[in-house]
Design an enzyme around this catalytic site. Structure first.
Site, mmCIF file in Angstrom:
data_model
loop_
_atom_site.group_PDB
_atom_site.id
_atom_site.type_symbol
_atom_site.label_atom_id
_atom_site.label_comp_id
_atom_site.label_asym_id
_atom_site.label_seq_id
_atom_site.Cartn_x
_atom_site.Cartn_y
_atom_site.Cartn_z
ATOM 1 N N ASP A 1 114.321 -45.566 -93.663
ATOM 2 C CA ASP A 1 115.253 -46.208 -92.729
ATOM 3 C C ASP A 1 115.637 -45.248 -91.600
ATOM 4 O O ASP A 1 116.215 -44.197 -91.847
ATOM 5 C CB ASP A 1 116.508 -46.674 -93.479
ATOM 6 C CG ASP A 1 117.271 -47.735 -92.703
ATOM 7 O OD1 ASP A 1 117.447 -47.569 -91.480
ATOM 8 O OD2 ASP A 1 117.690 -48.731 -93.312
ATOM 9 N N SER B 1 118.874 -52.906 -89.160
ATOM 10 C CA SER B 1 118.009 -52.945 -90.350
ATOM 11 C C SER B 1 117.903 -54.357 -90.921
ATOM 12 O O SER B 1 116.926 -54.672 -91.603
ATOM 13 C CB SER B 1 118.541 -52.007 -91.435
ATOM 14 O OG SER B 1 118.443 -50.681 -91.000
HETATM 15 ZN ZN LIG Z 1 121.313 -47.688 -88.842
#
Ligand SMILES: [Zn+2]
Length: 381
Positions: free
Chosen positions: A62, A104
């Site tokens: 991420d 995300s």
């Molecule tokens: Zn972030």
């Protein structure tokens, strides 16, 4: 003799100097330097010759852009499992349906379902209709499925593979969706959304009633048998790498062991979730070890895939965080200087790395939705 012991003390001190980082605010953002102190061994895996894919492992880092990985590579004196072992590379466009700079939620939805959606959406299209994810399709085909993350399970990325909601912030609703997601091996944090709820329900207990082996600690997870596992180890996110140790690696290996029992194969998503948090905080000192932890885990996953011979591994980010540039450093000294230009995400494409049979399909420029399309077609879902 006295001189010799002083000399030895000096040598000992020299070799125990910890990694360090320093930061200076400039008109261009935050300039940070890091000097590495890592000695992890890089694995060497054989590309293999097989073409058949039985299993797919999707690894998401991420917020890890090319600069993040490059910085971790410099600080590790020019060695990374991802860079030294992946057979093909590509680029993924990360924009979402209503914004150039994604979050995300929308980025995870694109990879999990093949649809570009609006900012903050989880597994639904811009009209709010529920979309099927790779885990849904794999479950329907009789494959096993898994999710291992270092964030809370109701955080955006894992949520996009297991749940559906128009707003990622509705975490109690997202937690409820886990009851019907059917994913076989679920591991992460965020327990307070399951058992400290405004409706007083205990979803940990309800998962147990649905046939899951429910685990509250690593000890319990380790002992879990074949079959469904729901392991939620912390009230909030799992701690950062310095405190977590190699837990992410151990959890992914446990998942692989359990999922591989299915003769039809499996699809699993493993996320190094907290790289993004360190990017938001512009904290290079925490960021580099998070990337190293992800890379070490990649090394063990690649070794597993090499041994299996029918496993495709795809590694990419959902977006870049921190608008990072690499401005100076030394490979020999493991020193790197970077500049963070913001505290949010950026719109630059992210690299895609792949290993194993059919990994050539992940080279070139693609949209993040293609990750879904390619995996769906490779596994014939
Ligand atoms: Zn972030």
């Amino acid at each position: 003799m006295k001189h010799i012991s002083k000399y030895l003390l000096f040598i000992c001190l020299f070799f125990t100097i910890e990694s360090f980082a320093q930061s200076v605010k400039t008109e261009n953002g935050l300039r940070s330097s890091y000097t590495g102190n890592s000695d992890y061994k890089i694995v060497q895996v054989d590309p293999g010759k097989g073409k058949k894919v039985k299993n797919v492992i999707l690894m998401i880092a991420d917020g890890m852009g090319l600069t993040h990985l490059s910085a971790a590579w410099v600080a590790n004196n020019g060695k990374m499992n991802i860079l030294d072992n992946c057979m093909h590379t590509g680029l993924s466009k990360t924009y979402c349906a209503n914004k150039l700079i994604t979050d995300s939620g929308a980025a995870g939805t694109a990879m999990a379902t093949g649809h570009k959606t609006n900012y903050h959406c989880i597994g639904v299209n811009p009209e709010g209709n529920v979309l099927q994810s790779l885990t849904d399709l794999a479950n329907n085909k009789g494959l096993s499925t898994g999710i291992v993350v270092t964030c809370g399970l109701t955080d955006a990325t894992p949520a996009t593979f297991c749940t559906n909601n128009i707003d990622r912030d509705r975490e109690e609703e997202i937690a409820l969706d886990y009851l019907s997601c059917n994913v076989d091996f679920i591991f992460g944090g965020g327990r307070n959304k399951f058992n400290m709820r405004s409706d007083n329900r205990d979803l940990m207990q309800e998962m147990k009633e649905r046939g899951y082996q429910v685990c509250y600690s690593w000890q319990e997870t380790q002992l879990a048998q074949e079959g469904k596992v729901f392991a939620v180890l912390e009230d909030g996110q799992l701690p950062l790498a310095d405190e977590r140790g190699d837990l992410f690696n151990r959890a992914t290996q446990k998942a692989l062991k359990n999922l591989a029992v299915n003769k039809k194969g499996f699809f699993t998503m493993f996320e190094g979730s907290r790289i993004d948090d360190c990017g938001h905080e512009n904290d290079l000192f925490k960021l580099i070890p998070e990337i190293w932890d992800f890379d070490k885990t990649v090394g063990e996953v690649l070794k597993w895939a090499e041994k299996d011979g029918k496993t495709l591994v795809v590694i990419l980010a959902d977006h870049e965080t921190g608008a990072l540039t690499l401005t100076d450093g030394s490979l020999q000294k493991g020193e790197v200087t970077v500049n963070f230009a913001n505290k949010g995400h950026s719109g630059i494409m992210v690299p895609v790395y792949s290993y194993g049979p059919q990994s050539n399909l992940f080279s070139g420029v693609m949209d993040n939705t293609d990750v879904f399309n390619k995996i769906k077609s490779i596994l014939k879902l």
